[in-house]
Design an enzyme around this catalytic site. Sequence first.
Site, mmCIF file in Angstrom:
data_model
loop_
_atom_site.group_PDB
_atom_site.id
_atom_site.type_symbol
_atom_site.label_atom_id
_atom_site.label_comp_id
_atom_site.label_asym_id
_atom_site.label_seq_id
_atom_site.Cartn_x
_atom_site.Cartn_y
_atom_site.Cartn_z
ATOM 1 N N GLY A 48 -15.855 -21.543 13.502
ATOM 2 C CA GLY A 48 -16.788 -20.909 14.424
ATOM 3 C C GLY A 48 -17.720 -21.965 14.999
ATOM 4 N N THR A 51 -20.336 -22.206 19.576
ATOM 5 C CA THR A 51 -21.591 -21.708 20.131
ATOM 6 C C THR A 51 -22.621 -21.549 19.012
ATOM 7 O OG1 THR A 51 -20.972 -19.377 19.838
ATOM 8 C CG2 THR A 51 -20.429 -20.390 21.960
ATOM 9 N N TYR A 53 -25.220 -21.243 16.120
ATOM 10 C CA TYR A 53 -25.461 -21.996 14.892
ATOM 11 C C TYR A 53 -24.261 -22.854 14.489
ATOM 12 C CZ TYR A 53 -29.975 -19.887 13.721
ATOM 13 O OH TYR A 53 -31.305 -19.524 13.704
ATOM 14 N N PHE A 74 -12.379 -19.501 18.905
ATOM 15 C CA PHE A 74 -11.478 -18.710 19.747
ATOM 16 C C PHE A 74 -12.139 -18.575 21.112
ATOM 17 C CE2 PHE A 74 -8.563 -14.695 19.500
ATOM 18 C CZ PHE A 74 -7.670 -15.316 20.341
ATOM 19 N N LEU A 139 -18.443 -17.622 11.678
ATOM 20 C CA LEU A 139 -17.738 -16.707 12.568
ATOM 21 C C LEU A 139 -18.595 -15.491 12.881
ATOM 22 C CD1 LEU A 139 -14.007 -16.428 11.430
ATOM 23 C CD2 LEU A 139 -14.992 -17.814 13.244
ATOM 24 N N ALA A 140 -18.558 -15.057 14.138
ATOM 25 C CA ALA A 140 -19.232 -13.823 14.544
ATOM 26 C C ALA A 140 -18.283 -13.094 15.484
ATOM 27 C CB ALA A 140 -20.555 -14.123 15.235
ATOM 28 N N TYR A 235 -30.319 -3.436 10.601
ATOM 29 C CA TYR A 235 -29.670 -4.676 10.185
ATOM 30 C C TYR A 235 -29.422 -4.704 8.684
ATOM 31 C CZ TYR A 235 -27.896 -9.339 10.836
ATOM 32 O OH TYR A 235 -27.054 -10.407 10.878
ATOM 33 N N LYS A 244 -23.285 -8.424 5.106
ATOM 34 C CA LYS A 244 -24.034 -9.602 4.662
ATOM 35 C C LYS A 244 -24.251 -9.580 3.145
ATOM 36 C CE LYS A 244 -24.330 -11.252 8.798
ATOM 37 N NZ LYS A 244 -23.519 -12.425 9.165
ATOM 38 N N LEU A 273 -32.549 -15.634 16.477
ATOM 39 C CA LEU A 273 -32.503 -16.392 17.724
ATOM 40 C C LEU A 273 -31.669 -15.646 18.742
ATOM 41 C CD1 LEU A 273 -31.885 -20.023 16.459
ATOM 42 C CD2 LEU A 273 -33.938 -19.184 17.553
#
Length: 397
Positions: A48, A51, A53, A74, A139-140, A235, A244, A273
């Site tokens: 990842g 972009t 972090y 990706f 990864l996100a 969250y 998480k 952020l």
Amino acid sequence: MIIKPRVRGFICVTTHPVGCEANVKQQIDYVKAQGPIANGPKKVLVIGASTGYGLAARITAAFGSDAATLGVFFERPGTDTKPATPGWYNTAAFDKFATEKGLYAKSINGDAFSKEIKAKTIETIKHDLGQVDLVVYSLAAPRRTHPETGQVFNSVLKPVGKSVTLRGIDTDKEVVKESVFEPASQEEIENTVAVMGGEDWQMWIDALADAGVLAPGAKTTAFTYLGEKITHDIYWNGSIGAAKKDLDEKVLGIRAKLAATGGDARVAVLKALVTQASSAIPMMPLYLSLLFKVMKAKGTHEGCIEQIYGLYKDSLYNVSPLLDEEGRVRTDQKELSPDVQGEVSALWDKVTNENLYALTDFAGYKHEFLRLFGFEIEGVDYEVDVNPDVAIPHLVA
């Protein structure tokens, strides 16, 4: 072509290659100005890496520690008539600057959840680097195809156990509004954990270890966000939070595995952020706009690169890492300080359509959002014709 920003909801559908390069260069310059990281990593895999972090982690390793880096992501390349995704241009820029410095910087474009990309990564490490001493997992993704079963999981952004009414900003119309979020079903929670939890991180570490490409003493970290009471309903106490919390469980097994050869595994808690992922969370534009206002006034505001450089220097490669009682590395202390959160909370219900720009730093939020796509970068002439078809020279075929 001349490329201008075209924003739809929480995404900008255009990207500027020169702006992305300038953004990467600014982050590199920041790391260089801070100086070398003592005893930093030398051979780094970032999963990842294109972009936010993850990109900052790759930049910090390369330009703060002269590390060879292999990045997995990706992204979509550009054509003569259509811009690429920002991560493609970020990586092309990183490749350029790393190569100029004489650093190894290869990249792999594909589905990091898949067996194919894991195998290609291992083959590349074996051939080029032998072993890696740091693995960053950043990864996100909104969905995941399980590499063993082929089942497709989609993540959701919902509360757990109750419906929740939250304030936020309609960023298209620039108005403050309240939205009702219905609770996630058990299946939706499990699917979100399957996408965003720790299973794939563990699969990566197991695959790398079994292939013998983790160096003795190798470290790994995965990024998370905890936040404070304002964000907890959607969250930390929501479906994403369940994923998480799964990271917190999986890291224990990963840590035990790496400890056998003198290594370590830590979840790293970073501050909120503007990223492509956070922009999709309905309440985050309002929270971030207030947070920016307060932290900038206090002189404590930081971006991705400041956070990640601090993570490396103060914790990952420091004999006295900043750990919480759960064993996580913390870099979010400034965001969560009682005075900052107190001021954000005091302003939260006072924001209206009329005072949005006065009480918050929504202008700063929008600026940071556009920077993600290469726009509003200092020194870039956006009236100049640019070629959107940019190559990444060291892309592994």
